[in-house]
Design a protein around this motif. Structure first.
Motif: not given
Length: 127
Positions: A8-12
């Protein structure tokens, strides 16, 4: 069809997953898929799910499929000519697939389109 969110985290996210928007989903939560499409520009498969009353298209890679059963009353559309929508292929409930402008109205959070979306979702939950 149901899916479980695994990112759910686009940076991860792994490099093969689109990261150009905020997912806003809950890891481990099961979602009912209300539509499946392939976007024109990316040729990437996306699922239509909602969180906090907001339907959105999310890349399939952020989910694990928990039930691959597709409703018998879904429709399929191959879009070759309509340049006003950004999909090539669409598999979903009646209005989204067959009603002109419904796709864009739902993206724009039109009140009537959103109401129909949630009516169809309740129908799917009850089958």
């Amino acid at each position: 069809m149901k899916v479980i969110c695994k990112f759910n985290d686009p940076s991860n996210v792994p490099s093969n997953i689109p990261n150009d928007f905020d997912y806003g989903l809950c890891i481990g939560k099961e979602y009912i898929v209300m539509g499946i499409l392939t976007f024109r520009r990316s040729n990437a498969l996306h699922f239509l799910v909602d969180e906090n009353g907001r339907p959105g298209w999310f890349p399939f890679q952020i989910f694990t499929i928990s039930s691959n059963e597709v409703p018998v009353n879904w429709f399929f559309n191959i879009n070759l000519d309509d340049i006003h929508v950004d999909y090539l292929n669409l598999l979903c409930f009646d209005e989204l697939c067959n009603k002109k402008d419904f796709f864009n109205q739902l993206l724009e959070r039109d009140e009537e389109a959103t109401k129909i979306y949630f009516q169809r979702k309740i129908e799917m939950e009850n089958t």
